[in-house]
Design an enzyme around this catalytic site. Sequence first.
Site, mmCIF file in Angstrom:
data_model
loop_
_atom_site.group_PDB
_atom_site.id
_atom_site.type_symbol
_atom_site.label_atom_id
_atom_site.label_comp_id
_atom_site.label_asym_id
_atom_site.label_seq_id
_atom_site.Cartn_x
_atom_site.Cartn_y
_atom_site.Cartn_z
ATOM 1 N N TYR A 187 -2.305 -0.295 10.806
ATOM 2 C CA TYR A 187 -2.517 -0.991 9.530
ATOM 3 C C TYR A 187 -1.323 -0.764 8.598
ATOM 4 O O TYR A 187 -0.759 -1.707 8.026
ATOM 5 C CB TYR A 187 -3.815 -0.505 8.863
ATOM 6 N N LYS A 195 1.853 -3.369 6.793
ATOM 7 C CA LYS A 195 2.301 -3.474 5.387
ATOM 8 C C LYS A 195 3.811 -3.246 5.310
ATOM 9 O O LYS A 195 4.529 -3.946 4.598
ATOM 10 C CB LYS A 195 1.566 -2.449 4.510
ATOM 11 N N SER A 250 0.827 -1.201 0.000
ATOM 12 C CA SER A 250 0.000 0.000 0.000
ATOM 13 C C SER A 250 0.865 1.256 0.000
ATOM 14 O O SER A 250 1.963 1.274 0.570
ATOM 15 C CB SER A 250 -0.870 -0.020 1.265
HETATM 16 P P1 NAD Z 1 -11.178 -6.604 1.388
HETATM 17 O O1 NAD Z 1 -11.398 -6.534 2.860
HETATM 18 O O2 NAD Z 1 -12.322 -6.381 0.475
HETATM 19 O O3 NAD Z 1 -10.526 -8.021 1.009
HETATM 20 C C1 NAD Z 1 -9.646 -8.721 1.862
HETATM 21 C C2 NAD Z 1 -10.179 -10.140 2.000
HETATM 22 O O4 NAD Z 1 -9.293 -10.860 2.871
HETATM 23 C C3 NAD Z 1 -11.563 -10.183 2.631
HETATM 24 O O5 NAD Z 1 -12.432 -10.944 1.819
HETATM 25 C C4 NAD Z 1 -11.336 -10.851 3.987
HETATM 26 O O6 NAD Z 1 -12.437 -11.631 4.379
HETATM 27 C C5 NAD Z 1 -10.077 -11.661 3.739
HETATM 28 N N1 NAD Z 1 -9.252 -11.926 4.920
HETATM 29 C C6 NAD Z 1 -8.774 -11.053 5.843
HETATM 30 N N2 NAD Z 1 -8.067 -11.685 6.779
HETATM 31 C C7 NAD Z 1 -8.066 -13.005 6.445
HETATM 32 C C8 NAD Z 1 -7.502 -14.166 7.017
HETATM 33 N N3 NAD Z 1 -6.815 -14.135 8.165
HETATM 34 N N4 NAD Z 1 -7.692 -15.360 6.400
HETATM 35 C C9 NAD Z 1 -8.403 -15.425 5.246
HETATM 36 N N5 NAD Z 1 -8.969 -14.358 4.653
HETATM 37 C C10 NAD Z 1 -8.809 -13.159 5.255
HETATM 38 O O7 NAD Z 1 -9.990 -5.591 1.067
HETATM 39 P P2 NAD Z 1 -9.422 -5.135 -0.364
HETATM 40 O O8 NAD Z 1 -9.720 -3.700 -0.504
HETATM 41 O O9 NAD Z 1 -9.843 -6.076 -1.410
HETATM 42 O O10 NAD Z 1 -7.868 -5.264 -0.076
HETATM 43 C C11 NAD Z 1 -7.101 -6.357 -0.555
HETATM 44 C C12 NAD Z 1 -5.662 -6.122 -0.149
HETATM 45 O O11 NAD Z 1 -5.208 -4.895 -0.710
HETATM 46 C C13 NAD Z 1 -5.439 -5.996 1.363
HETATM 47 O O12 NAD Z 1 -4.207 -6.609 1.670
HETATM 48 C C14 NAD Z 1 -5.358 -4.502 1.572
HETATM 49 O O13 NAD Z 1 -4.600 -4.187 2.714
HETATM 50 C C15 NAD Z 1 -4.655 -4.075 0.307
HETATM 51 N N6 NAD Z 1 -4.879 -2.671 -0.047
HETATM 52 C C16 NAD Z 1 -6.164 -2.205 -0.177
HETATM 53 C C17 NAD Z 1 -6.370 -0.864 -0.510
HETATM 54 C C18 NAD Z 1 -7.770 -0.302 -0.608
HETATM 55 O O14 NAD Z 1 -7.925 0.925 -0.511
HETATM 56 N N7 NAD Z 1 -8.790 -1.113 -0.825
HETATM 57 C C19 NAD Z 1 -5.278 -0.031 -0.737
HETATM 58 C C20 NAD Z 1 -3.985 -0.543 -0.621
HETATM 59 C C21 NAD Z 1 -3.806 -1.875 -0.272
HETATM 60 C C1 WQD Z 2 -9.346 9.745 0.439
HETATM 61 C C2 WQD Z 2 -9.581 11.243 0.552
HETATM 62 C C3 WQD Z 2 -9.783 11.972 2.830
HETATM 63 C C4 WQD Z 2 -13.544 9.909 3.682
HETATM 64 C C5 WQD Z 2 -6.652 4.931 2.694
HETATM 65 C C6 WQD Z 2 -5.642 4.250 3.548
HETATM 66 C C7 WQD Z 2 -4.484 3.805 2.711
HETATM 67 C C8 WQD Z 2 -4.949 2.974 1.517
HETATM 68 C C9 WQD Z 2 -5.972 3.693 0.725
HETATM 69 C C10 WQD Z 2 -5.029 0.653 2.111
HETATM 70 C C11 WQD Z 2 -8.780 11.890 1.685
HETATM 71 C C12 WQD Z 2 -11.074 12.200 2.088
HETATM 72 C C13 WQD Z 2 -12.406 10.386 3.064
HETATM 73 C C14 WQD Z 2 -14.587 10.829 4.016
HETATM 74 C C15 WQD Z 2 -13.267 12.605 3.078
HETATM 75 N N1 WQD Z 2 -5.603 1.768 1.928
HETATM 76 N N2 WQD Z 2 -12.274 11.712 2.772
HETATM 77 N N3 WQD Z 2 -14.393 12.146 3.691
HETATM 78 O O1 WQD Z 2 -6.978 7.954 3.537
HETATM 79 O O2 WQD Z 2 -6.127 8.349 1.174
HETATM 80 O O3 WQD Z 2 -6.070 6.093 2.118
HETATM 81 O O4 WQD Z 2 -7.052 4.061 1.617
HETATM 82 O O5 WQD Z 2 -3.877 0.398 2.062
HETATM 83 O O6 WQD Z 2 -3.672 3.054 3.540
HETATM 84 O O7 WQD Z 2 -5.197 5.159 4.544
HETATM 85 O O8 WQD Z 2 -8.242 7.051 1.535
HETATM 86 O O9 WQD Z 2 -10.587 6.975 0.851
HETATM 87 O O10 WQD Z 2 -10.047 7.309 3.301
HETATM 88 O O11 WQD Z 2 -9.584 9.144 1.701
HETATM 89 O O12 WQD Z 2 -13.150 13.802 2.832
HETATM 90 O O13 WQD Z 2 -15.622 10.468 4.586
HETATM 91 O O14 WQD Z 2 -10.951 11.453 0.884
HETATM 92 O O15 WQD Z 2 -9.543 13.021 3.726
HETATM 93 O O16 WQD Z 2 -8.413 13.174 1.248
HETATM 94 P P1 WQD Z 2 -6.821 7.482 2.169
HETATM 95 P P2 WQD Z 2 -9.696 7.549 1.878
#
Ligand code: NAD
Ligand code: WQD
Length: 321
Positions: A160, A164, A134
């Site tokens: 969190y 990562k 991330s």
């Molecule tokens: P999500 O929660 O939709 O998907 C994650 C899945 O993992 C879920 O279905 C959950 O049930 C499963 N899971 C969690 N812990 C588990 C465990 N111990 N055993 C088996 N399954 C488990 O999240 P996502 O948005 O699809 O994210 C996928 C990956 O991408 C994650 O590693 C997340 O940290 C990373 N990521 C997400 C974002 C984002 O904004 N969505 C951004 C950067 C990184």
């Molecule tokens: C985006 C923008 C907020 C909610 C997060 C995690 C990061 C990564 C991606 C997993 C920002 C604004 C948000 C709301 C708002 N995830 N906002 N009102 O914080 O950039 O990143 O998701 O790895 O680790 O921190 O994403 O979608 O929360 O926010 O104004 O109700 O929207 O301030 O500018 P963020 P976000």
Amino acid sequence: MSDVSTVFVTGGAGYIGSHCIVELLNAGYEVIVVDNFVNSVNDPDGGSVALKRVETITGKKITFYECDLLDKNALGNIFAKHKIDCVIHFAAIKSVGESMEYPLLYYKNNLIGMLNLLEIMEQFDIYQLVFSSSCTVYGEPTYLPITEQHSVGHNITNVYGKTKYFIEEMLQDITHANSKWNIIALRYFNPLGAHSSGLIGEDPIKPFANIMPLISQVAMKRLPVLTIFGGDYNTDDGTGIRDYIHVMDLASGHVAALNLLKRSHQNYKVYNLGTGQGVSVLQLVQTFEKVTGTVVPYKIVERREGDISTRCVPISGGGKR
Ligand code: NAD
Ligand code: WQD
């Protein structure tokens, strides 16, 4: 592809995983998926709702196991049943706020889950891995746009994000110790969007925390108003800027990463996945309103604790949607 590879996908019932599986199946990969449904929806008749829809979209079968990565024996039993070529590790819990309230839950789930998976992979002689990292590992950026060379691990304000970063360190260490490892960590910026069929999308169990699903909730009148955190950032309209990448572009990125691992030994590589285009919260809201023909009432409040002003990758990142 002439030789079919089998990909073991953890967390594949979730948002990004399910969309990536569409692209993996379309690219000719076979998939075996595990998920424990901690943040995705299970079907009362068994299996995952999203993955059944992925089968409808692609016309292909998915092998699915309900399994918690913390249950190492169960994980090992699945590896023993299949010939697995490579692994994509999506499974993690991802709520920044929840991670501050329950740090041990986050360290246990994300770190032990990763450790168990790596040990089982080693046991079965499987060394190809794509890891969901991330942009959060960069903490507060010291320069923009953020390249992969930017320092990581400093000023990460939430647990969190630290999970990562710690995992990235772990992956780097194991590749130093054993050159068989062939690993790519993908640092996603801000994923959003859904498959064009509309059959799958972001459908979590835990409350929404990211901006895009919240905008949709307001548009559908499930929430009365969008709360915009901060109108006094040093940006053109005062609201925060992020690099939002479409989830299907992210999915293509995973197929590209797997193809690269198959083609040549990478040892350990990291790549940003973004578009190179910074978009402010207000721009996001206005574009959403224009495209969907809906109105999204909003109010601007104080900045959210731990938020940064701007985060994006260089333009060469090149998203297409
Ligand atoms: P999500 O929660 O939709 O998907 C994650 C899945 O993992 C879920 O279905 C959950 O049930 C499963 N899971 C969690 N812990 C588990 C465990 N111990 N055993 C088996 N399954 C488990 O999240 P996502 O948005 O699809 O994210 C996928 C990956 O991408 C994650 O590693 C997340 O940290 C990373 N990521 C997400 C974002 C984002 O904004 N969505 C951004 C950067 C990184
Ligand atoms: C985006 C923008 C907020 C909610 C997060 C995690 C990061 C990564 C991606 C997993 C920002 C604004 C948000 C709301 C708002 N995830 N906002 N009102 O914080 O950039 O990143 O998701 O790895 O680790 O921190 O994403 O979608 O929360 O926010 O104004 O109700 O929207 O301030 O500018 P963020 P976000």
